[in-house]
Design an enzyme around this catalytic site. Structure first.
Site, short mmCIF file in Angstrom:
data_model
loop_
_atom_site.label_atom_id
_atom_site.label_comp_id
_atom_site.label_asym_id
_atom_site.label_seq_id
_atom_site.Cartn_x
_atom_site.Cartn_y
_atom_site.Cartn_z
N TYR A 73 24.37 24.24 30.34
CA TYR A 73 24.67 22.98 31.05
C TYR A 73 25.74 22.19 30.30
CZ TYR A 73 23.99 18.65 33.60
OH TYR A 73 24.20 17.55 34.37
N PHE A 125 50.24 15.39 49.62
CA PHE A 125 49.58 16.32 50.53
C PHE A 125 48.42 15.58 51.19
CE2 PHE A 125 46.98 20.03 51.78
CZ PHE A 125 47.89 20.52 52.70
N ASP A 126 47.82 16.18 52.21
CA ASP A 126 46.87 15.41 53.04
C ASP A 126 45.69 14.82 52.28
OD1 ASP A 126 45.70 17.89 52.71
OD2 ASP A 126 45.39 18.30 54.82
N ASP A 216 50.98 16.40 40.45
CA ASP A 216 50.05 17.13 41.32
C ASP A 216 50.47 18.59 41.18
OD1 ASP A 216 48.65 18.39 43.28
OD2 ASP A 216 49.01 16.89 44.83
N ALA A 218 49.28 21.74 41.77
CA ALA A 218 48.69 22.89 42.46
C ALA A 218 49.56 24.15 42.33
CB ALA A 218 48.45 22.55 43.93
N LYS A 259 45.21 27.50 43.78
CA LYS A 259 46.50 28.08 44.17
C LYS A 259 47.05 28.92 43.02
CE LYS A 259 46.17 24.41 47.13
NZ LYS A 259 45.02 23.51 47.15
N HIS A 453 42.72 16.44 61.17
CA HIS A 453 43.12 17.78 61.62
C HIS A 453 42.09 18.86 61.31
CE1 HIS A 453 44.54 17.06 57.60
NE2 HIS A 453 44.71 18.34 57.39
N1 F0G Z 1 47.48 18.78 46.13
C1 F0G Z 1 48.21 19.68 46.80
C2 F0G Z 1 49.69 19.71 46.64
C3 F0G Z 1 47.58 20.59 47.66
O1 F0G Z 1 48.29 21.47 48.31
C4 F0G Z 1 46.16 20.53 47.79
C5 F0G Z 1 45.45 21.43 48.69
C6 F0G Z 1 45.45 19.58 47.06
C7 F0G Z 1 46.15 18.71 46.24
C8 F0G Z 1 43.95 19.46 47.15
O2 F0G Z 1 43.34 20.53 46.49
O3 F0G Z 1 42.13 21.80 48.27
O4 F0G Z 1 41.63 22.13 45.85
O5 F0G Z 1 40.95 20.06 46.99
N2 F0G Z 1 46.02 22.14 49.51
C9 F0G Z 1 45.44 23.15 50.35
C10 F0G Z 1 46.48 23.64 51.30
C11 F0G Z 1 44.16 22.78 51.01
O6 F0G Z 1 46.11 24.33 52.26
O7 F0G Z 1 47.67 23.39 51.10
P1 F0G Z 1 41.94 21.16 46.94
#
Ligand code: F0G
Length: 463
Positions: A73, A125-126, A216, A218, A259, A453
């Site tokens: 843990y 991103f969204d 960010d 990813a 990613k 979406h």
């Molecule tokens: N930042 C970026 C640039 C992303 O592309 C994503 C997720 C996130 C943050 C959030 O990360 O999904 O691990 O919580 N992008 C995915 C996509 C979902 O389809 O582009 P997460």
């Protein structure tokens, strides 16, 4: 002429069967899914390009690591392994595991953002945009103008508009800017890279006005590959050296490890200054939302796979092959005269649906139209990156008009082979060839208030 496909620098050890439904079955399935591709069952999809997130194939070494995962843990050895990998690669003082990227956003953003504040990004991103709004602040996108023109081929199309950034900071007041977020690569603008020079300049502006600079991260390894390939002075540097320089300019990073770190689940928060007072706050928020700070919502085995994936994602042979897949697909699209965000970005083509369906207005969602047609055509699942995804203004509730209407085919890592890429190209071309027969788009019949979406129901608009 199609460019040569770069062969996979691996061989296949395990397979997963996929099956294509008939066209009639697909028409029925998408209707049952209320024309929302997120509602489809994975088994009803032939080539799944909904996202490159968490859909990657892990290596034999990662699977072996899974068996070694320490499930203690607190203070698991897998946590320390991850910590060491993170510190070695990024040279950051503190690394916090979390269960995925949006968890990093949920933990960090409320610590630096609140009502009346703004967050500025080359493009949110969204989920990142949603977490800015959920913390009470407002997001502002500040990408360079060229990114808004899919035909305009230029290097580092994901860059921040530096002049505009400074202008916005002065307009809103530096004390009201809670954070500047540099998304690498710039996902919403088409997986477009950001140059080292642009990252450095953004960092200088943040320092000048005493604003936190967050990456960010990813797709940070793909971004480093572009820097090595296209930015002067980086050809002889290793990907790891480039990554270290990139991160040296920021104060922190939030990362979806699903990613470029090539795992199915995981995320990270990094803080450069190991003595930053933010670290205690991050740990406290993590304990409340994610779990104790040495596991952050992940199993010990996930931490182990993540530590290994961090290095595999930086492998140059792999990155060259990965980029080669994109170049191959792009050349097939070029040969057929298909418009997409050009040059192709790091994780797949973003097809210009506005160019393919000029008769369909933004509020009938051309990006969604193409995504639905690709499913009907060849069982390919993709997604809209346009007005449908952008949603409504949080203050007025009115449909926002996105700068572009893309359909994104996000390519999972180490999963699909050349023949799958040919199916993708053939399907896009087939839809383009009958695009003028599709007169109208879709209307939303139900939507949730945020990140609509993922869940909304749609209906075709009758002529
Ligand atoms: N930042 C970026 C640039 C992303 O592309 C994503 C997720 C996130 C943050 C959030 O990360 O999904 O691990 O919580 N992008 C995915 C996509 C979902 O389809 O582009 P997460």
């Amino acid at each position: 002429m199609a460019v040569k496909y770069i062969p996979e620098p691996f061989r296949i050890k395990m397979v997963e069967t996929i099956k294509m439904l008939t066209r009639e079955e697909r028409i029925k399935k998408i209707k049952e899914a209320n024309y929302n591709l997120f509602n489809l069952r994975g088994a009803d999809v032939y080539i799944d390009l909904l996202t490159d997130s968490g859909t990657n194939a892990m290596s034999d070494k990662q699977w072996a690591g899974i068996m070694r995962g320490d499930e203690a843990y607190a203070g698991a050895s897998s946590y320390y392994k991850l910590l060491e990998a993170g510190k070695d690669i990024f040279h950051y003082g503190y690394i916090q595991p979390v269960h995925q990227g949006r968890a990093a956003e949920k933990v960090l953003f409320p610590l630096v953002l609140s009502e009346g504040k703004f967050a500025i990004s080359n493009m949110f991103f969204d989920t990142t945009r949603a977490h800015v709004i959920l913390s009470g602040a407002r997001p502002i996108d500040c990408v360079i103008e060229a990114a808004k023109h899919p035909f305009k081929r230029c290097k580092f199309k994901g860059n921040m508009d530096i002049e505009k950034l400074e202008k916005i900071i002065l307009e809103k007041g530096p004390e009201n800017i809670g954070i500047v977020v540099m998304t690498i690569t710039n996902n919403s603008a088409g997986g477009q890279p950001v140059s080292m020079e642009n990252i450095k300049k953004t960092s200088e502006i943040c320092k000048k006005y005493n604003i936190i600079f967050d990456i960010d991260a990813a797709r940070y390894a793909e971004n480093a590959y572009f820097i090595k390939r296209d930015e002067e002075g980086y050809q002889d540097k290793s990907i790891k050296e480039i990554v270290q320089e990139v991160f040296s300019y920021a104060d922190m990073f939030t990362m979806s490890a699903k990613k470029d770190t090539i795992v199915n689940m995981g995320g990270l928060i990094g803080v450069k200054d190991g003595n930053s007072p933010l670290i205690l706050k991050i740990k406290a928020a993590c304990i409340s939302f994610e779990g104790f700070f040495t596991y952050g919502g992940l199993s010990g085995r996930d931490l182990e796979a993540l530590a290994i994936g961090l290095y595999e994602g930086l492998d140059e042979d792999y990155l060259k092959y990965r980029n080669g897949q994109m170049e191959y697909l792009a050349s097939r699209l070029d040969d057929a005269g298909i418009a997409y965000q050009a040059p192709i970005g790091g994780h797949g083509p973003f097809i210009d649906a506005k160019a393919m369906f000029p008769q369909i207005p933004y509020n009938e969602f051309p990006g969604q139209v193409l995504a639905i047609e690709l499913y009907i055509e060849a069982g390919i699942r993709s997604c809209d990156i346009g007005s449908y995804m952008l949603g409504n203004d949080p203050d007025t509730g009115k449909q926002l008009h996105a700068d572009f209407e893309f359909t994104r085919l996000a390519i999972p890592r180490r999963v699909y082979t050349q023949s799958h890429f040919d199916i993708m190209a053939d399907a896009i071309i087939a839809v383009r060839d009958r695009a003028d027969k599709i007169k109208r788009g879709y209307k939303i019949t139900w939507e949730p208030p945020i990140l609509r979406h993922f869940q909304a129901s749609l209906e075709p608009i009758e002529k």
